[in-house]
Design a protein around this motif. Structure first.
Motif, PDB file in Angstrom:
ATOM      1  N   ILE A   1       0.849  -1.189   0.000  1.00 28.25           N
ATOM      2  CA  ILE A   1       0.000   0.000   0.000  1.00 28.25           C
ATOM      3  C   ILE A   1       0.886   1.240   0.000  1.00 28.25           C
ATOM      4  N   ARG A   2       0.357   2.331  -0.512  1.00 32.34           N
ATOM      5  CA  ARG A   2       1.098   3.603  -0.538  1.00 32.34           C
ATOM      6  C   ARG A   2       0.105   4.742  -0.374  1.00 32.34           C
ATOM      7  N   ASN A   3       0.586   5.959  -0.144  1.00 29.76           N
ATOM      8  CA  ASN A   3      -0.342   7.069   0.041  1.00 29.76           C
ATOM      9  C   ASN A   3      -1.123   7.302  -1.263  1.00 29.76           C
ATOM     10  N   PHE A   4      -2.372   7.707  -1.116  1.00 30.18           N
ATOM     11  CA  PHE A   4      -3.282   7.745  -2.260  1.00 30.18           C
ATOM     12  C   PHE A   4      -2.931   8.827  -3.284  1.00 30.18           C
ATOM     13  N   ALA A   5      -2.248   9.885  -2.893  1.00 28.00           N
ATOM     14  CA  ALA A   5      -1.844  10.906  -3.875  1.00 28.00           C
ATOM     15  C   ALA A   5      -0.861  10.309  -4.873  1.00 28.00           C
ATOM     16  N   ASP A   6       0.165   9.632  -4.369  1.00 29.30           N
ATOM     17  CA  ASP A   6       1.141   8.993  -5.258  1.00 29.30           C
ATOM     18  C   ASP A   6       0.526   7.826  -6.013  1.00 29.30           C
ATOM     19  N   PHE A   7      -0.332   7.082  -5.338  1.00 29.00           N
ATOM     20  CA  PHE A   7      -0.965   5.925  -5.980  1.00 29.00           C
ATOM     21  C   PHE A   7      -1.795   6.350  -7.184  1.00 29.00           C
ATOM     22  N   TYR A   8      -2.659   7.342  -7.011  1.00 27.20           N
ATOM     23  CA  TYR A   8      -3.524   7.735  -8.116  1.00 27.20           C
ATOM     24  C   TYR A   8      -2.762   8.460  -9.222  1.00 27.20           C
ATOM     25  N   THR A   9      -1.711   9.185  -8.878  1.00 24.87           N
ATOM     26  CA  THR A   9      -0.890   9.822  -9.911  1.00 24.87           C
ATOM     27  C   THR A   9      -0.242   8.761 -10.791  1.00 24.87           C
ATOM     28  N   SER A  10       0.361   7.752 -10.172  1.00 26.09           N
ATOM     29  CA  SER A  10       1.034   6.694 -10.931  1.00 26.09           C
ATOM     30  C   SER A  10       0.037   5.833 -11.702  1.00 26.09           C
ATOM     31  N   ALA A  11      -1.102   5.510 -11.078  1.00 25.25           N
ATOM     32  CA  ALA A  11      -2.115   4.705 -11.759  1.00 25.25           C
ATOM     33  C   ALA A  11      -2.685   5.447 -12.963  1.00 25.25           C
ATOM     34  N   TYR A  12      -2.860   6.758 -12.817  1.00 28.67           N
ATOM     35  CA  TYR A  12      -3.358   7.575 -13.922  1.00 28.67           C
ATOM     36  C   TYR A  12      -2.375   7.562 -15.094  1.00 28.67           C
ATOM     37  N   CYS A  13      -1.090   7.719 -14.796  1.00 31.32           N
ATOM     38  CA  CYS A  13      -0.075   7.688 -15.859  1.00 31.32           C
ATOM     39  C   CYS A  13      -0.027   6.320 -16.533  1.00 31.32           C
ATOM     40  N   GLU A  14      -0.179   5.265 -15.745  1.00 25.79           N
ATOM     41  CA  GLU A  14      -0.242   3.918 -16.316  1.00 25.79           C
ATOM     42  C   GLU A  14      -1.469   3.784 -17.223  1.00 25.79           C
ATOM     43  N   HIS A  15      -2.580   4.331 -16.788  1.00 26.90           N
ATOM     44  CA  HIS A  15      -3.820   4.290 -17.572  1.00 26.90           C
ATOM     45  C   HIS A  15      -3.632   4.988 -18.919  1.00 26.90           C
ATOM     46  N   LEU A  16      -2.921   6.104 -18.938  1.00 31.89           N
ATOM     47  CA  LEU A  16      -2.709   6.862 -20.174  1.00 31.89           C
ATOM     48  C   LEU A  16      -1.910   6.076 -21.208  1.00 31.89           C
ATOM     49  N   ARG A  17      -1.105   5.134 -20.748  1.00 36.04           N
ATOM     50  CA  ARG A  17      -0.301   4.345 -21.678  1.00 36.04           C
ATOM     51  C   ARG A  17      -1.140   3.340 -22.460  1.00 36.04           C
ATOM     52  N   HIS A  18      -2.304   3.008 -21.949  1.00 33.55           N
ATOM     53  CA  HIS A  18      -3.082   1.916 -22.543  1.00 33.55           C
ATOM     54  C   HIS A  18      -4.453   2.326 -23.052  1.00 33.55           C
ATOM     55  N   PHE A  19      -4.932   3.510 -22.660  1.00 36.58           N
ATOM     56  CA  PHE A  19      -6.287   3.913 -23.014  1.00 36.58           C
ATOM     57  C   PHE A  19      -6.288   5.341 -23.559  1.00 36.58           C
TER      58      PHE A  19
END
Length: 299
Positions: free
Chosen positions: A152-170
């Motif tokens: 688990i990690r703090n949600f600010a960093d988690f959602y920033t990284s998940a969003y960038c990952e999302h941009l790579r595929h969608f």
């Protein structure tokens, strides 16, 4: 469909017939594989212990998986499926194909963050169906002892990284669209995993604070690998975790934003929000100590 060649007529099956034959073949192959696995399991019995690493996304899971693959951990009596092999077997034969003991190895290590679902579903809530998805996997793992690892990690960093990952595929969407109005300062990992912990009192859950990954990564690796691998290799480089602000602006097509953006790491949340999510993470770690089947790897 009829085709004529050198005076002869050939009758080719229709598309529907071919599709039906393929489905029948895949089903027969999966059933045969399942029977073979059951015979082998009868011979070898259940695993003595299974470590099941379910992520979350953007917590260096691929980096850790590559480290484990590099270590050739099978030499220590541990059955490990590299991610591409793991997903292929699950897709073709079901999760039971990796949850049964089919070799003399008496320990099993599984690692796949997509067990919790993909990044495209995070705007519906944080792993809203994780209890159902993980429980389904647990039912198919034949082992005397099961340990599930969660980072688990703090949600600010988690959602920033998940969003960038999302941009790579969608296709591009703004962060505001992606998080769909979620207030990340009110989110809690305890709320996400509470039902999972309570549904499986006989399973040990080991939780790792990813905000301290640089300091404690050897502890995570050693615990995951039954104490067999205790040092990270420099041969594996961490994957890029984020876009720059300018790259995200270019994806948006917003000319004014592109002109104003620099090249620094994309960081959409202000200091106040980040500090609040870090405090929330600290609170979550304290609350997790209450669960009798949860162990904190680092605090």
């Amino acid at each position: 469909m009829n085709v004529r060649a050198k005076g002869f007529w050939f009758d080719f099956p229709s598309y529907e017939e071919v599709s039906s034959l393929r489905r029948s073949y895949r089903y027969t192959r999966a059933m045969a594989h399942s029977v073979i696995d059951k015979i082998k399991q009868y011979r070898f019995g259940p695993f003595d212990e299974c470590h099941f690493h379910i992520g979350i996304h953007k917590t260096a899971t691929t980096f850790v998986q590559d480290q484990i693959a590099l270590s050739h951990i099978d030499r220590y009596g541990v059955k490990y499926y590299p991610l591409d092999v793991l997903r292929d077997k699950i897709y073709r034969f079901g999760f039971c194909s990796v949850g049964r003991r089919t070799s003399p190895h008496n320990r099993l290590l599984l690692s796949d963050e997509n067990v919790l679902n993909g990044t495209e579903h995070l705007n519906k809530g944080v792993y809203f169906d994780c209890e159902q998805r993980v429980s389904w996997c647990i039912r198919h793992i034949h082992t005397k002892k099961l340990v599930v690892f969660i980072n688990i990690r703090n949600f600010a960093d988690f959602y920033t990284s998940a969003y960038c990952e999302h941009l790579r595929h969608f296709p591009y969407q703004s962060l505001e669209q992606y998080i769909a109005g979620l207030d990340i300062t009110s989110l809690s990992w305890v709320d996400v995993f509470d039902s999972l912990f309570q549904s499986h009192p006989d399973v040990e859950f080991r939780v790792f604070n990813f905000d301290r990954f640089r300091l404690d990564k050897e502890r995570l690796l050693a615990s995951l690998t039954f104490g067999e691998v205790v040092e990270f290799s420099n041969q594996v480089k961490p994957s890029r975790s984020s876009f720059s602000e300018k790259e995200v602006a270019q994806l948006s097509g917003d000319k004014d934003w592109i002109a104003d953006s620099g090249s620094d790491k994309y960081a959409p949340f202000n200091t106040e929000v980040i500090e609040q999510t870090k405090r929330n993470l600290s609170d979550d770690l304290s609350r997790l100590k209450i669960y009798p089947n949860v162990v904190l790897l680092n605090d």
